[in-house]
Design a protein around this motif. Structure first.
Motif, PDB file in Angstrom:
ATOM      1  N   VAL A 191      12.806   8.520 -33.534  1.00 51.83           N
ATOM      2  CA  VAL A 191      13.352   9.055 -34.536  1.00 51.83           C
ATOM      3  C   VAL A 191      14.117  10.379 -34.106  1.00 51.83           C
ATOM      4  O   VAL A 191      15.327  10.457 -34.787  1.00 51.83           O
ATOM      5  CB  VAL A 191      12.224   9.650 -35.561  1.00 51.83           C
ATOM      6  N   LEU A 192      13.764  11.114 -33.108  1.00 49.12           N
ATOM      7  CA  LEU A 192      14.506  12.280 -32.792  1.00 49.12           C
ATOM      8  C   LEU A 192      15.623  12.073 -31.938  1.00 49.12           C
ATOM      9  O   LEU A 192      16.464  12.744 -31.767  1.00 49.12           O
ATOM     10  CB  LEU A 192      13.706  13.435 -32.284  1.00 49.12           C
ATOM     11  N   ASN A 193      15.694  10.999 -31.151  1.00 52.05           N
ATOM     12  CA  ASN A 193      16.368  10.617 -30.120  1.00 52.05           C
ATOM     13  C   ASN A 193      17.327   9.505 -30.811  1.00 52.05           C
ATOM     14  O   ASN A 193      17.031   8.382 -30.792  1.00 52.05           O
ATOM     15  CB  ASN A 193      15.787  10.116 -29.001  1.00 52.05           C
ATOM     16  N   LYS A 194      18.633   9.817 -30.733  1.00 45.90           N
ATOM     17  CA  LYS A 194      19.695   9.009 -31.252  1.00 45.90           C
ATOM     18  C   LYS A 194      19.829   7.847 -30.539  1.00 45.90           C
ATOM     19  O   LYS A 194      20.107   6.610 -31.078  1.00 45.90           O
ATOM     20  CB  LYS A 194      21.083   9.545 -31.381  1.00 45.90           C
ATOM     21  N   THR A 195      20.015   7.889 -29.288  1.00 50.10           N
ATOM     22  CA  THR A 195      19.943   6.524 -28.460  1.00 50.10           C
ATOM     23  C   THR A 195      18.727   5.420 -28.341  1.00 50.10           C
ATOM     24  O   THR A 195      18.959   4.447 -28.554  1.00 50.10           O
ATOM     25  CB  THR A 195      20.103   7.040 -26.890  1.00 50.10           C
ATOM     26  N   LEU A 196      17.580   6.236 -28.388  1.00 50.37           N
ATOM     27  CA  LEU A 196      16.464   5.360 -28.515  1.00 50.37           C
ATOM     28  C   LEU A 196      16.251   4.852 -29.990  1.00 50.37           C
ATOM     29  O   LEU A 196      15.774   3.883 -30.303  1.00 50.37           O
ATOM     30  CB  LEU A 196      15.235   6.202 -28.435  1.00 50.37           C
ATOM     31  N   ARG A 197      16.980   5.533 -30.955  1.00 50.57           N
ATOM     32  CA  ARG A 197      16.943   5.117 -32.372  1.00 50.57           C
ATOM     33  C   ARG A 197      17.597   3.964 -32.703  1.00 50.57           C
ATOM     34  O   ARG A 197      17.234   3.150 -33.349  1.00 50.57           O
ATOM     35  CB  ARG A 197      17.120   6.351 -33.291  1.00 50.57           C
ATOM     36  N   ARG A 198      18.777   3.818 -31.938  1.00 46.53           N
ATOM     37  CA  ARG A 198      19.824   2.702 -32.191  1.00 46.53           C
ATOM     38  C   ARG A 198      19.153   1.464 -31.412  1.00 46.53           C
ATOM     39  O   ARG A 198      19.270   0.387 -32.052  1.00 46.53           O
ATOM     40  CB  ARG A 198      21.184   3.125 -31.435  1.00 46.53           C
ATOM     41  N   LEU A 199      18.284   1.623 -30.366  1.00 51.08           N
ATOM     42  CA  LEU A 199      17.801   0.667 -29.682  1.00 51.08           C
ATOM     43  C   LEU A 199      16.627  -0.038 -30.434  1.00 51.08           C
ATOM     44  O   LEU A 199      16.741  -1.128 -30.362  1.00 51.08           O
ATOM     45  CB  LEU A 199      17.388   0.867 -28.102  1.00 51.08           C
ATOM     46  N   ALA A 200      15.979   1.061 -31.191  1.00 53.03           N
ATOM     47  CA  ALA A 200      15.035   0.469 -31.921  1.00 53.03           C
ATOM     48  C   ALA A 200      15.193  -0.290 -33.347  1.00 53.03           C
ATOM     49  O   ALA A 200      14.831  -1.188 -33.573  1.00 53.03           O
ATOM     50  CB  ALA A 200      13.836   1.507 -32.366  1.00 53.03           C
ATOM     51  N   VAL A 201      16.626   0.236 -33.642  1.00 56.02           N
ATOM     52  CA  VAL A 201      17.312  -0.539 -34.870  1.00 56.02           C
ATOM     53  C   VAL A 201      17.511  -1.885 -34.590  1.00 56.02           C
ATOM     54  O   VAL A 201      17.150  -2.968 -35.233  1.00 56.02           O
ATOM     55  CB  VAL A 201      18.481   0.365 -35.295  1.00 56.02           C
ATOM     56  N   LYS A 202      18.074  -2.057 -33.239  1.00 57.35           N
ATOM     57  CA  LYS A 202      18.413  -3.521 -32.913  1.00 57.35           C
ATOM     58  C   LYS A 202      17.143  -4.268 -32.630  1.00 57.35           C
ATOM     59  O   LYS A 202      17.112  -5.471 -33.203  1.00 57.35           O
ATOM     60  CB  LYS A 202      19.268  -3.389 -31.364  1.00 57.35           C
ATOM     61  N   ARG A 203      16.121  -3.737 -32.086  1.00 58.52           N
ATOM     62  CA  ARG A 203      14.900  -4.657 -32.097  1.00 58.52           C
ATOM     63  C   ARG A 203      14.295  -4.980 -33.529  1.00 58.52           C
ATOM     64  O   ARG A 203      13.651  -5.790 -33.747  1.00 58.52           O
ATOM     65  CB  ARG A 203      13.906  -3.558 -31.416  1.00 58.52           C
ATOM     66  N   LEU A 204      14.388  -3.930 -34.525  1.00 55.13           N
ATOM     67  CA  LEU A 204      13.877  -3.950 -35.763  1.00 55.13           C
ATOM     68  C   LEU A 204      14.742  -5.172 -36.385  1.00 55.13           C
ATOM     69  O   LEU A 204      14.085  -6.051 -37.276  1.00 55.13           O
ATOM     70  CB  LEU A 204      13.829  -2.895 -36.657  1.00 55.13           C
ATOM     71  N   ASP A 205      16.024  -5.270 -36.323  1.00 52.26           N
ATOM     72  CA  ASP A 205      16.724  -6.208 -36.897  1.00 52.26           C
ATOM     73  C   ASP A 205      16.349  -7.552 -36.525  1.00 52.26           C
ATOM     74  O   ASP A 205      16.440  -8.322 -36.965  1.00 52.26           O
ATOM     75  CB  ASP A 205      18.099  -6.003 -36.545  1.00 52.26           C
ATOM     76  N   LYS A 206      16.236  -7.650 -35.113  1.00 47.28           N
ATOM     77  CA  LYS A 206      15.842  -8.926 -34.415  1.00 47.28           C
ATOM     78  C   LYS A 206      14.406  -9.323 -35.235  1.00 47.28           C
ATOM     79  O   LYS A 206      14.348 -10.691 -35.480  1.00 47.28           O
ATOM     80  CB  LYS A 206      15.803  -8.842 -32.900  1.00 47.28           C
ATOM     81  N   MET A 207      13.526  -8.365 -35.170  1.00 46.41           N
ATOM     82  CA  MET A 207      12.379  -8.727 -35.610  1.00 46.41           C
ATOM     83  C   MET A 207      12.438  -9.524 -37.240  1.00 46.41           C
ATOM     84  O   MET A 207      11.785 -10.441 -37.433  1.00 46.41           O
ATOM     85  CB  MET A 207      11.223  -7.497 -35.573  1.00 46.41           C
ATOM     86  N   LEU A 208      13.241  -8.386 -37.958  1.00 52.65           N
ATOM     87  CA  LEU A 208      13.501  -9.264 -39.223  1.00 52.65           C
ATOM     88  C   LEU A 208      14.023 -10.532 -39.469  1.00 52.65           C
ATOM     89  O   LEU A 208      13.577 -11.452 -40.162  1.00 52.65           O
ATOM     90  CB  LEU A 208      14.382  -8.188 -39.842  1.00 52.65           C
ATOM     91  N   HIS A 209      15.145 -10.587 -38.507  1.00 52.34           N
ATOM     92  CA  HIS A 209      15.716 -12.108 -38.420  1.00 52.34           C
ATOM     93  C   HIS A 209      14.893 -13.113 -38.110  1.00 52.34           C
ATOM     94  O   HIS A 209      14.723 -14.189 -38.565  1.00 52.34           O
ATOM     95  CB  HIS A 209      17.034 -12.197 -37.351  1.00 52.34           C
ATOM     96  N   ASP A 210      13.974 -12.948 -37.065  1.00 52.09           N
ATOM     97  CA  ASP A 210      12.701 -13.975 -36.713  1.00 52.09           C
ATOM     98  C   ASP A 210      11.917 -14.231 -37.718  1.00 52.09           C
ATOM     99  O   ASP A 210      11.434 -15.177 -38.132  1.00 52.09           O
ATOM    100  CB  ASP A 210      12.060 -13.388 -35.413  1.00 52.09           C
ATOM    101  N   SER A 211      11.601 -12.970 -38.481  1.00 51.30           N
ATOM    102  CA  SER A 211      10.652 -13.201 -39.602  1.00 51.30           C
ATOM    103  C   SER A 211      11.198 -13.956 -40.701  1.00 51.30           C
ATOM    104  O   SER A 211      10.178 -14.783 -41.124  1.00 51.30           O
ATOM    105  CB  SER A 211       9.983 -11.900 -39.813  1.00 51.30           C
ATOM    106  N   LEU A 212      12.324 -13.446 -41.156  1.00 54.40           N
ATOM    107  CA  LEU A 212      12.787 -14.079 -42.493  1.00 54.40           C
ATOM    108  C   LEU A 212      13.420 -15.283 -42.299  1.00 54.40           C
ATOM    109  O   LEU A 212      13.478 -16.073 -43.048  1.00 54.40           O
ATOM    110  CB  LEU A 212      13.694 -12.831 -43.028  1.00 54.40           C
ATOM    111  N   ILE A 213      14.381 -15.397 -41.188  1.00 55.05           N
ATOM    112  CA  ILE A 213      15.347 -16.477 -41.256  1.00 55.05           C
ATOM    113  C   ILE A 213      14.388 -17.820 -40.574  1.00 55.05           C
ATOM    114  O   ILE A 213      14.649 -18.941 -41.005  1.00 55.05           O
ATOM    115  CB  ILE A 213      16.514 -16.184 -40.261  1.00 55.05           C
ATOM    116  N   ASN A 214      13.733 -17.576 -39.485  1.00 59.92           N
ATOM    117  CA  ASN A 214      13.101 -18.363 -38.864  1.00 59.92           C
ATOM    118  C   ASN A 214      11.903 -18.836 -39.588  1.00 59.92           C
ATOM    119  O   ASN A 214      11.341 -19.808 -39.672  1.00 59.92           O
ATOM    120  CB  ASN A 214      12.461 -18.104 -37.519  1.00 59.92           C
TER     121      ASN A 214
END
Length: 252
Positions: free
Chosen positions: A9-32
């Motif tokens: 939450v506090l680190n911009k670089t880590l936050r953006r990496l986490a968002v990419k991972r969350l986005d992939k998780m959502l894609h796998d969960s909802l699309i697949n």
């Protein structure tokens, strides 16, 4: 895990990496769609909707618009404490038990209106400003409904409507007591915002699991014509208090 959330939450670089991972998780969960039957268009719509929320939250964190505590709570609730990508393959035990008993999955979206009481008298509204005779659910019934959604449906998200939810009181208990007890859930609350002063905004920020959705007709002329003179300015003040404390909000 909590420390990891804090760093993300506090680190911009880590936050953006986490968002990419969350986005992939959502894609796998909802699309697949592991174990969840739905039309392809429906799956895509859900994915794009939730993905846009995640990216918007990240953008607003970058700009300092959202309290980090609120973001931590949102991440914790919506991922249920886990960021592993393979978690989407694990079916929710409560939802599976519900399907086995009733032959279908529980509702994904639940709305609770604990009271019809309201401090306004907007033209055409089904609620009432008569506080004395207004119907409401008693506290234990309201609590049981939320507990059923939490335990039996296996859901961690709920919408609170009204009336005006921030007016709800019964036997010395208020809506805040419910938000506090079910602190592993996230609540979207429809509100006219006139009761959101600095003290309320601060408490919502401390709770971290509530986002107000403010009812408004448009600009000052349209809003005051329907809701009452001066309501528009009260809404603007409420929005300022929410921004000052980093509480995300929307409009209806």
């Amino acid at each position: 895990m909590r420390e990891t959330f804090n760093q993300i939450v506090l680190n911009k670089t880590l936050r953006r990496l986490a968002v990419k991972r969350l986005d992939k998780m959502l894609h796998d969960s909802l699309i697949n769609g592991y174990g969840v039957p739905a039309l392809p268009a429906e799956k895509k719509q859900k994915y794009f909707y939730l993905s846009s929320i995640i990216h918007t939250v990240c953008s607003h964190l970058d700009k300092g618009f959202i309290n980090p505590k609120v973001t931590r709570k949102m991440v914790d609730v919506f991922t249920q404490g886990g960021l592993k990508t393979d978690r989407v393959r694990t079916l929710n035990p409560a939802k599976e038990a519900y399907k086995q008993k009733y032959g279908e999955y529980p509702p994904l979206f639940c709305v609770l209106s604990p009271t019809k009481a309201c401090n306004l008298a907007c033209v055409g509204c089904y609620a009432t400003s008569d506080r004395q005779s207004t119907p409401k659910l008693d506290y234990e019934t309201t609590r049981k409904v939320i507990k059923d959604v939490h335990d039996t449906f296996g859901s961690r998200f709920m919408t609170i409507s009204g009336g005006e939810p921030f007016m709800y009181r019964d036997n010395g208990k208020t809506i805040y007591d419910l938000f506090e007890e079910f602190n592993d859930m996230f609540f979207l609350t429809y509100t006219n915002a006139t009761l959101i002063d600095e003290k309320v905004a601060k408490r919502l920020a401390e709770l971290g699991n509530v986002t107000p959705c403010i009812s408004v007709e448009g600009f000052e002329k349209e809003t005051d014509e329907r809701r009452g003179k001066g309501v528009y300015q009260k809404i603007l003040k409420a929005m300022k208090h929410l921004r000052d404390y980093g509480v995300p909000y929307g409009m209806s």
